[in-house]
Design a protein around this motif. Structure first.
Motif, PDB file in Angstrom:
ATOM      1  N   ARG A 182       2.501  56.121 -42.480  1.00 23.13           N
ATOM      2  CA  ARG A 182       1.633  54.957 -42.311  1.00 23.13           C
ATOM      3  C   ARG A 182       1.770  54.418 -40.892  1.00 23.13           C
ATOM      4  O   ARG A 182       2.829  54.529 -40.256  1.00 23.13           O
ATOM      5  CB  ARG A 182       2.005  53.834 -43.281  1.00 23.13           C
ATOM      6  N   LYS A 183       0.704  53.808 -40.385  1.00 22.18           N
ATOM      7  CA  LYS A 183       0.753  53.162 -39.075  1.00 22.18           C
ATOM      8  C   LYS A 183       1.484  51.825 -39.204  1.00 22.18           C
ATOM      9  O   LYS A 183       1.186  51.032 -40.095  1.00 22.18           O
ATOM     10  CB  LYS A 183      -0.653  52.941 -38.531  1.00 22.18           C
ATOM     11  N   THR A 184       2.415  51.591 -38.317  1.00 23.30           N
ATOM     12  CA  THR A 184       3.214  50.367 -38.391  1.00 23.30           C
ATOM     13  C   THR A 184       3.067  49.564 -37.105  1.00 23.30           C
ATOM     14  O   THR A 184       2.740  50.101 -36.049  1.00 23.30           O
ATOM     15  CB  THR A 184       4.706  50.697 -38.593  1.00 23.30           C
ATOM     16  N   MET A 185       3.326  48.268 -37.225  1.00 26.35           N
ATOM     17  CA  MET A 185       3.348  47.385 -36.067  1.00 26.35           C
ATOM     18  C   MET A 185       4.790  47.229 -35.600  1.00 26.35           C
ATOM     19  O   MET A 185       5.709  47.156 -36.428  1.00 26.35           O
ATOM     20  CB  MET A 185       2.760  46.014 -36.421  1.00 26.35           C
ATOM     21  N   THR A 186       5.010  47.204 -34.308  1.00 31.16           N
ATOM     22  CA  THR A 186       6.348  47.047 -33.764  1.00 31.16           C
ATOM     23  C   THR A 186       6.887  45.659 -34.103  1.00 31.16           C
ATOM     24  O   THR A 186       6.233  44.650 -33.843  1.00 31.16           O
ATOM     25  CB  THR A 186       6.344  47.236 -32.237  1.00 31.16           C
ATOM     26  N   HIS A 187       8.056  45.640 -34.716  1.00 28.17           N
ATOM     27  CA  HIS A 187       8.663  44.359 -35.074  1.00 28.17           C
ATOM     28  C   HIS A 187       9.340  43.742 -33.853  1.00 28.17           C
ATOM     29  O   HIS A 187      10.156  44.388 -33.195  1.00 28.17           O
ATOM     30  CB  HIS A 187       9.692  44.553 -36.185  1.00 28.17           C
ATOM     31  N   VAL A 188       8.972  42.514 -33.546  1.00 25.48           N
ATOM     32  CA  VAL A 188       9.585  41.800 -32.427  1.00 25.48           C
ATOM     33  C   VAL A 188      10.502  40.727 -33.003  1.00 25.48           C
ATOM     34  O   VAL A 188      10.029  39.741 -33.586  1.00 25.48           O
ATOM     35  CB  VAL A 188       8.524  41.150 -31.523  1.00 25.48           C
ATOM     36  N   PRO A 189      11.810  40.899 -32.895  1.00 27.79           N
ATOM     37  CA  PRO A 189      12.731  39.933 -33.476  1.00 27.79           C
ATOM     38  C   PRO A 189      12.596  38.550 -32.841  1.00 27.79           C
ATOM     39  O   PRO A 189      12.238  38.416 -31.663  1.00 27.79           O
ATOM     40  CB  PRO A 189      14.113  40.528 -33.184  1.00 27.79           C
ATOM     41  N   VAL A 190      12.872  37.520 -33.618  1.00 27.62           N
ATOM     42  CA  VAL A 190      12.952  36.156 -33.102  1.00 27.62           C
ATOM     43  C   VAL A 190      14.370  35.968 -32.572  1.00 27.62           C
ATOM     44  O   VAL A 190      15.344  36.211 -33.294  1.00 27.62           O
ATOM     45  CB  VAL A 190      12.651  35.131 -34.210  1.00 27.62           C
ATOM     46  N   HIS A 353      20.503  39.260 -38.784  1.00 28.22           N
ATOM     47  CA  HIS A 353      20.736  40.298 -37.770  1.00 28.22           C
ATOM     48  C   HIS A 353      20.118  39.914 -36.430  1.00 28.22           C
ATOM     49  O   HIS A 353      20.509  40.458 -35.392  1.00 28.22           O
ATOM     50  CB  HIS A 353      20.167  41.638 -38.241  1.00 28.22           C
ATOM     51  N   ASP A 354      19.156  38.970 -36.427  1.00 27.29           N
ATOM     52  CA  ASP A 354      18.570  38.521 -35.165  1.00 27.29           C
ATOM     53  C   ASP A 354      19.571  37.746 -34.318  1.00 27.29           C
ATOM     54  O   ASP A 354      19.378  37.596 -33.103  1.00 27.29           O
ATOM     55  CB  ASP A 354      17.332  37.657 -35.424  1.00 27.29           C
TER      56      ASP A 354
END
Length: 412
Positions: A182-190, A353-354
């Motif tokens: 599946r196509k995923t969006m890059t997760h940008v941590p806070v 974890h952020d």
């Protein structure tokens, strides 16, 4: 030479667990009671050998899993459900408990859709239709039950399982290998990346509402320790004289059904299990900020007070962060408390974890060399640093200011 048995009161023997003994050369051997081999049907007495008693205890636990329960003789005509259940059962002894649990969670939806398909009939189209169906499932709130990244993890575990079937010549090709992720969006941590955000977080965490229960969160932000490593700290890991702490273990919460497969040498408190850190490099000794030492001293004073108040129910496991009765703190409770701290501080919601991501970003902004960051975080290669050192607005202008500084020195 007759074998030398070592008597010990540290471990209560139970029926079917097996026996272990030390031989003349100092090595250890272990043996299970007679069992029927699930593949050949012959009666065998599984045995193992190791350098230490702990190694033999762990090997006996793996053998109990391998020779216990209902075994399935897998062929190409077996259903996917039978194969995956057999594969996971054989795999569990070699996996970390939490990893084994996640494998099971990722395979369960796939088995629900494709479980009745025979291995020899499985195609990439089957897998694609399965992933599509799982992608379109919705919860009561109308939101997807699984995001694209989770669907891809299901595909990845299925691919690993079928790779073993190809390697063992049960299958000719791996259907999951030819399916489409599946196509995923890059997760940008806070992340906490400025002194203002850091001040707001510390003010909230040290306020009257969270003064004691927020100490693990402050330690995590200022040291980059993982949530399991925070929960696994013991007082013998703290060197107050030198301002150091050592990471020797971590605590994870796993399902009780998985706990049964955990080696007997692991400490456990129902669903909580203490184990070695994630990698060999994760075992590390590090100098920590003075603020962290202040928090640890305050925590020790708090524990001494709890021991007096709850002396009848106190169990001393020597952990730094505990409940009021001395048992290790649950990682899930730390996550729930983090949400309350962030709300009080007026900061956006973030994962526990952020805090580790924030630690790396703060060090990067301050110009700490990558080699130092790798040592502090327990990573083995620079690629892990690249995933954590995110570009944030706080970094804007750093490169320009560095060039200006060089030009000023050249023109002087």
């Amino acid at each position: 030479m007759p074998r030398q048995r070592k008597q010990t009161n540290e471990h209560q023997r139970v029926r079917g667990e097996g026996t272990r003994w030390q031989v003349a050369d100092g090595r250890w051997r272990g043996q299970l009671p007679r069992r029927r081999d699930p593949i050949t049907g012959k009666v065998v007495r599984p045995s193992c050998e190791g350098r230490t008693e702990k190694e033999v205890i762990d090997e006996l636990a793996k053998l109990r899993v391998r020779y216990g329960g209902r075994a399935i003789s897998v062929t190409a005509r077996s259903t996917l459900a039978d194969y995956l259940e057999s594969w996971l059962r054989d795999k569990l002894p070699s996996l970390r408990p939490r990893t084994g649990q996640r494998y099971g969670e990722n395979l369960a939806p796939v088995i629900g859709v494709l479980g009745t398909v025979r291995l020899e009939d499985l195609t990439a189209q089957h897998v694609d239709r399965c992933l599509d169906e799982l992608s379109h499932r919705r919860g009561a709130d109308g939101e997807p039950i699984w995001v694209a990244a989770t669907i891809n993890r299901m595909r990845e575990v299925l691919r690993n399982a079928l790779n073993d079937a190809v390697r063992n010549r049960i299958l000719l090709y791996n259907a999951a290998e030819y399916s489409n992720p599946r196509k995923t969006m890059t997760h940008v941590p806070v992340v906490i990346d400025t002194s203002d955000k850091l001040a707001r977080f510390l003010t909230s965490a040290e306020g009257a509402d969270f003064r004691i229960t927020s100490r693990p969160h402050i330690v995590a932000l200022l040291t980059g320790l993982r949530i399991g490593e925070i929960c696994g700290l013991r007082w013998e890991d703290i060197n107050f004289a030198e301002g150091r702490l050592t990471v020797n273990r971590e605590i994870q919460r796993i399902r009780l059904s998985i706990v049964e497969t955990v080696p007997a040498s692991y400490e456990r408190w129902r669903g909580l299990v203490a184990m070695d850190p994630k990698t060999k490099k994760s075992k590390r000794n590090m100098v920590v900020p003075g603020k962290v030492m202040e928090i640890l001293r305050a925590q020790r004073q708090t524990q001494e007070l709890w021991q007096e108040i709850y002396s009848k129910r106190w169990t001393d496991h020597r952990f730094v962060f505990t409940t009021r009765h001395g048992t290790p703190v649950d990682p899930g409770e730390l996550l729930a408390q983090l949400k309350r701290i962030l709300v009080k501080a007026g900061l956006p919601r973030m994962r526990f974890h952020d805090l580790r991501h924030s630690f790396v970003v703060l060090l990067t902004i301050q110009g700490v060399p990558p080699a130092v960051i790798l040592e502090l975080t327990g990573w083995t290669n620079i690629s892990q640093l690249q995933r954590y050192a995110h570009y944030t607005s706080a970094m804007e202008g750093i490169g320009v200011r560095a060039i200006d500084s060089v030009l000023s020195a050249a023109e002087a």
